[in-house]
Design an enzyme around this catalytic site. Structure first.
Site, PDB file in Angstrom:
ATOM      1  N   ARG A   1     -70.577  89.711  27.700  1.00  0.00           N
ATOM      2  CA  ARG A   1     -71.858  90.092  27.039  1.00  0.00           C
ATOM      3  C   ARG A   1     -72.871  89.262  27.799  1.00  0.00           C
ATOM      4  O   ARG A   1     -74.037  89.031  27.166  1.00  0.00           O
ATOM      5  CB  ARG A   1     -71.735  89.795  25.523  1.00  0.00           C
ATOM      6  CG  ARG A   1     -70.800  90.714  24.757  1.00  0.00           C
ATOM      7  CD  ARG A   1     -71.431  92.130  24.651  1.00  0.00           C
ATOM      8  NE  ARG A   1     -70.489  92.853  23.878  1.00  0.00           N
ATOM      9  CZ  ARG A   1     -70.770  93.391  22.730  1.00  0.00           C
ATOM     10  NH1 ARG A   1     -72.104  93.175  22.111  1.00  0.00           N
ATOM     11  NH2 ARG A   1     -69.900  94.123  21.886  1.00  0.00           N
TER      12      ARG A   1
ATOM     13  N   ARG B   1     -78.687  91.025  24.880  1.00  0.00           N
ATOM     14  CA  ARG B   1     -79.797  90.682  23.952  1.00  0.00           C
ATOM     15  C   ARG B   1     -80.449  89.249  23.918  1.00  0.00           C
ATOM     16  O   ARG B   1     -81.501  88.922  23.372  1.00  0.00           O
ATOM     17  CB  ARG B   1     -79.713  90.853  22.651  1.00  0.00           C
ATOM     18  CG  ARG B   1     -79.595  92.636  22.593  1.00  0.00           C
ATOM     19  CD  ARG B   1     -78.987  93.150  21.291  1.00  0.00           C
ATOM     20  NE  ARG B   1     -77.461  92.514  21.244  1.00  0.00           N
ATOM     21  CZ  ARG B   1     -76.704  92.848  20.115  1.00  0.00           C
ATOM     22  NH1 ARG B   1     -77.025  93.331  19.195  1.00  0.00           N
ATOM     23  NH2 ARG B   1     -75.424  92.503  20.320  1.00  0.00           N
TER      24      ARG B   1
ATOM     25  N   ARG C   1     -84.599  97.263  27.671  1.00  0.00           N
ATOM     26  CA  ARG C   1     -84.164  97.984  26.542  1.00  0.00           C
ATOM     27  C   ARG C   1     -85.158  98.693  25.869  1.00  0.00           C
ATOM     28  O   ARG C   1     -84.763  99.652  24.940  1.00  0.00           O
ATOM     29  CB  ARG C   1     -83.259  97.101  25.677  1.00  0.00           C
ATOM     30  CG  ARG C   1     -82.645  97.527  24.604  1.00  0.00           C
ATOM     31  CD  ARG C   1     -81.491  98.373  24.589  1.00  0.00           C
ATOM     32  NE  ARG C   1     -80.986  98.493  23.272  1.00  0.00           N
ATOM     33  CZ  ARG C   1     -81.302  99.115  22.240  1.00  0.00           C
ATOM     34  NH1 ARG C   1     -82.837  99.970  22.318  1.00  0.00           N
ATOM     35  NH2 ARG C   1     -80.756  99.126  21.102  1.00  0.00           N
TER      36      ARG C   1
ATOM     37  N   ASP D   1     -70.500 100.141  27.812  1.00  0.00           N
ATOM     38  CA  ASP D   1     -69.801  99.812  26.727  1.00  0.00           C
ATOM     39  C   ASP D   1     -68.229 100.571  26.584  1.00  0.00           C
ATOM     40  O   ASP D   1     -68.259 101.366  27.320  1.00  0.00           O
ATOM     41  CB  ASP D   1     -70.646 100.339  25.636  1.00  0.00           C
ATOM     42  CG  ASP D   1     -70.257  99.682  24.347  1.00  0.00           C
ATOM     43  OD1 ASP D   1     -70.786  98.667  23.920  1.00  0.00           O
ATOM     44  OD2 ASP D   1     -69.239 100.223  23.477  1.00  0.00           O
TER      45      ASP D   1
ATOM     46  N   TYR E   1     -62.177 102.505  16.307  1.00  0.00           N
ATOM     47  CA  TYR E   1     -63.353 103.074  16.383  1.00  0.00           C
ATOM     48  C   TYR E   1     -63.300 104.363  16.228  1.00  0.00           C
ATOM     49  O   TYR E   1     -63.911 105.389  15.416  1.00  0.00           O
ATOM     50  CB  TYR E   1     -64.321 102.921  17.742  1.00  0.00           C
ATOM     51  CG  TYR E   1     -64.730 101.340  17.602  1.00  0.00           C
ATOM     52  CD1 TYR E   1     -65.637 100.993  16.844  1.00  0.00           C
ATOM     53  CD2 TYR E   1     -64.169 100.359  18.358  1.00  0.00           C
ATOM     54  CE1 TYR E   1     -66.258  99.680  16.953  1.00  0.00           C
ATOM     55  CE2 TYR E   1     -64.506  99.254  18.405  1.00  0.00           C
ATOM     56  CZ  TYR E   1     -65.543  98.567  17.597  1.00  0.00           C
ATOM     57  OH  TYR E   1     -66.077  97.505  17.548  1.00  0.00           O
TER      58      TYR E   1
HETATM   59  O1  CP3 Z   1     -70.541  92.192  29.151  1.00  0.00           O
HETATM   60  C1  CP3 Z   1     -71.421  92.432  29.401  1.00  0.00           C
HETATM   61  O2  CP3 Z   1     -72.431  92.021  29.762  1.00  0.00           O
HETATM   62  C2  CP3 Z   1     -71.215  93.930  29.780  1.00  0.00           C
HETATM   63  C3  CP3 Z   1     -71.468  94.914  28.890  1.00  0.00           C
HETATM   64  C4  CP3 Z   1     -70.669  95.207  27.692  1.00  0.00           C
HETATM   65  C5  CP3 Z   1     -71.454  95.562  26.296  1.00  0.00           C
HETATM   66  N1  CP3 Z   1     -70.361  96.125  25.310  1.00  0.00           N
HETATM   67  C6  CP3 Z   1     -72.844  95.752  26.089  1.00  0.00           C
HETATM   68  C7  CP3 Z   1     -73.419  96.038  24.649  1.00  0.00           C
HETATM   69  C8  CP3 Z   1     -69.403  94.958  27.184  1.00  0.00           C
HETATM   70  C9  CP3 Z   1     -68.368  94.416  28.293  1.00  0.00           C
HETATM   71  C10 CP3 Z   1     -69.170  95.644  26.064  1.00  0.00           C
HETATM   72  C11 CP3 Z   1     -67.843  95.641  25.338  1.00  0.00           C
HETATM   73  C12 CP3 Z   1     -67.689  96.006  24.033  1.00  0.00           C
HETATM   74  N2  CP3 Z   1     -68.561  97.006  23.263  1.00  0.00           N
HETATM   75  C13 CP3 Z   1     -66.830  95.660  23.109  1.00  0.00           C
HETATM   76  C14 CP3 Z   1     -65.765  94.535  23.534  1.00  0.00           C
HETATM   77  C15 CP3 Z   1     -66.131  93.301  23.529  1.00  0.00           C
HETATM   78  C16 CP3 Z   1     -66.340  92.452  22.182  1.00  0.00           C
HETATM   79  O3  CP3 Z   1     -67.560  92.102  22.129  1.00  0.00           O
HETATM   80  O4  CP3 Z   1     -65.277  92.476  21.533  1.00  0.00           O
HETATM   81  C17 CP3 Z   1     -66.870  96.132  21.725  1.00  0.00           C
HETATM   82  C18 CP3 Z   1     -66.084  95.755  20.646  1.00  0.00           C
HETATM   83  C19 CP3 Z   1     -68.091  97.188  21.896  1.00  0.00           C
HETATM   84  C20 CP3 Z   1     -68.480  97.770  21.065  1.00  0.00           C
HETATM   85  C21 CP3 Z   1     -69.839  97.615  20.574  1.00  0.00           C
HETATM   86  N3  CP3 Z   1     -71.043  97.844  21.517  1.00  0.00           N
HETATM   87  C22 CP3 Z   1     -70.404  97.010  19.119  1.00  0.00           C
HETATM   88  C23 CP3 Z   1     -69.690  96.853  17.951  1.00  0.00           C
HETATM   89  C24 CP3 Z   1     -71.807  97.106  19.475  1.00  0.00           C
HETATM   90  C25 CP3 Z   1     -72.732  96.823  18.323  1.00  0.00           C
HETATM   91  C26 CP3 Z   1     -72.616  95.279  17.690  1.00  0.00           C
HETATM   92  C27 CP3 Z   1     -73.300  94.462  18.737  1.00  0.00           C
HETATM   93  O5  CP3 Z   1     -72.869  93.748  19.462  1.00  0.00           O
HETATM   94  O6  CP3 Z   1     -74.494  94.836  19.087  1.00  0.00           O
HETATM   95  C28 CP3 Z   1     -72.154  97.365  20.686  1.00  0.00           C
HETATM   96  C29 CP3 Z   1     -73.393  97.526  21.512  1.00  0.00           C
HETATM   97  C30 CP3 Z   1     -73.670  96.619  22.756  1.00  0.00           C
HETATM   98  N4  CP3 Z   1     -72.833  96.710  23.731  1.00  0.00           N
HETATM   99  C31 CP3 Z   1     -74.854  95.844  22.980  1.00  0.00           C
HETATM  100  C32 CP3 Z   1     -74.732  95.653  24.176  1.00  0.00           C
HETATM  101  C33 CP3 Z   1     -75.523  94.806  25.164  1.00  0.00           C
HETATM  102  C34 CP3 Z   1     -76.217  95.726  22.195  1.00  0.00           C
HETATM  103  C35 CP3 Z   1     -76.920  96.862  22.217  1.00  0.00           C
HETATM  104  C36 CP3 Z   1     -78.254  96.871  22.060  1.00  0.00           C
HETATM  105  O7  CP3 Z   1     -79.144  96.441  23.058  1.00  0.00           O
HETATM  106  O8  CP3 Z   1     -78.863  97.183  20.896  1.00  0.00           O
END
Ligand code: CP3
Length: 340
Positions: free
Chosen positions: A23, A27, A36, A72, A147
């Site tokens: 990640r 944020r 964003r 994502d 999911y």
């Molecule tokens: O790692 C990186 O920088 C690349 C981008 C990336 C995101 N999500 C961006 C994101 C990657 C590799 C993911 C993978 C992801 N997404 C996983 C596996 C990794 C982990 O954390 O276990 C999972 C379970 C998700 C599903 C997901 N996406 C959830 C549960 C959420 C909401 C909760 C949260 O963390 O905000 C997201 C949203 C998300 N994915 C954001 C980002 C930057 C936040 C979105 C925003 O800007 O509001």
């Protein structure tokens, strides 16, 4: 190109331990919020110029040794025809979860160039700009199934386990369908220019070793077997994997990600001589004062030197409240402390 990350994945000699952060585009960076604030998260994922811009931010700002595509894991379910939205503070919502074979039959096996062409366009743009390797990724079938079945994030995964136990044939059918679309999706990512691939199994640790072996691992093996001929390093990150250390090596991955609950020497013992490791600093430790943080980094760097290869990372995603200077401090400290 700085290929230290790729060398470490392959267990080759390196001048220092490479680092990237799960990640890392997101944020905790004010620059991310600037982009964003003009669009929703999914719009950002689907706009290649902007997705490429935020992918590059952590490479420029904190100096990591690899970039990870901004996207994502859930875009695959979206491409398969499941409705997907991200709600502020609530996370992902899939309003029509899979409950029956009829629901499953409605999902399509997407042509990645058609339904996920924006990902391939982002990858192509990035390869023109980057001087570090680009990591592509997908969610592991089990994690995606949670999911698809729960309709969003979950703590106990009751509906998923209920389907496994009460309707195993339906569960396996869902896993087969997800796995097939992930394989074509990952192949397309490599074709577009991804130089390594990570499979995120965020919720693998919620399964008993027996259920993991029966319901989750075979599908990860299918993905790894299908992508091996592509020649790019394959990373499998099973989160909360302390109870699964003798099973994750059976995935066939070149690199296994470790969360912070695992002691590195124990993982090396379990994995043997030809699997590299990635990890495993607790993300919360980035809120420690620098002297305490540096001690933890040094300990992981030293333990990692005994592995077939070590890529430094956090044990899970970086927390949004992390000061960007602290993320940069970690990158610089790993480079300084690991210099050979
Ligand atoms: O790692 C990186 O920088 C690349 C981008 C990336 C995101 N999500 C961006 C994101 C990657 C590799 C993911 C993978 C992801 N997404 C996983 C596996 C990794 C982990 O954390 O276990 C999972 C379970 C998700 C599903 C997901 N996406 C959830 C549960 C959420 C909401 C909760 C949260 O963390 O905000 C997201 C949203 C998300 N994915 C954001 C980002 C930057 C936040 C979105 C925003 O800007 O509001």
């Amino acid at each position: 190109m700085n290929d230290t990350f790729l060398k470490a994945c392959r267990g080759e000699a390196v001048d220092y331990t490479p680092i990237w952060i799960m990640r890392q585009a997101g944020r905790y960076l004010p620059d991310y919020h600037k982009v964003r604030s003009k669009m929703t998260f999914l719009e950002l994922c689907k706009t290649p110029e902007r997705a490429a811009e935020v992918t590059l931010q952590p490479v420029d700002i904190i100096g990591v040794d690899a970039a990870i595509l901004f996207s994502d894991i859930l875009v695959t379910l979206d491409a398969m025809g499941m409705e997907l939205t991200f709600k502020e503070k609530q996370g992902p919502v899939l309003p029509s979860p899979i409950k029956s074979q009829a629901d499953l039959d409605k999902l399509i096996d997407p042509d990645p160039m058609d339904k996920l062409g924006y990902v391939m366009d982002t990858i192509s743009l990035l390869r023109k700009e980057l001087n570090v390797p680009l990591i592509g990724f997908c969610g592991a079938p089990f994690t995606l199934s949670t999911y698809a079945i729960e309709g969003g994030s979950s703590k106990a995964f009751w509906n998923t386990k209920k389907m496994m136990y009460q309707a195993p044939e339906l569960y396996h059918n869902l896993m087969k369908k997800i796995t097939a679309s992930l394989i074509t999706y990952l192949k397309a990512q490599v074709e577009a220019g991804a130089q390594a691939l990570q499979v995120f199994d965020s919720w693998a640790g919620s399964l008993s070793p027996g259920d993991f072996s029966e319901f989750a691992l075979p599908y990860v093996q299918d993905i790894i077997t299908a992508l091996k001929p592509s020649g790019v390093p394959l990373i499998y990150f099973a989160n909360n994997c302390a109870g699964l250390l003798d099973l994750t090596p059976k995935s066939g991955a070149d690199v296994l990600g470790l969360d912070w609950r695992v002691d590195i020497p124990k993982a090396i013992d379990a994995f043997g001589d030809d699997i590299a490791i990635q990890g495993n600093l607790d993300p919360i430790s980035l809120l420690l004062p620098e002297d305490k943080l540096e001690k933890r980094i040094a300990s992981i760097v030293e333990r990692g030197k005994k592995a077939h290869g070590h890529i430094f990372n956090l044990g899970h995603g970086i927390l949004p409240e992390t000061p960007p200077e602290k993320a940069k401090f970690v990158v610089d400290a790993v480079h300084r402390l690991s210099k050979r």
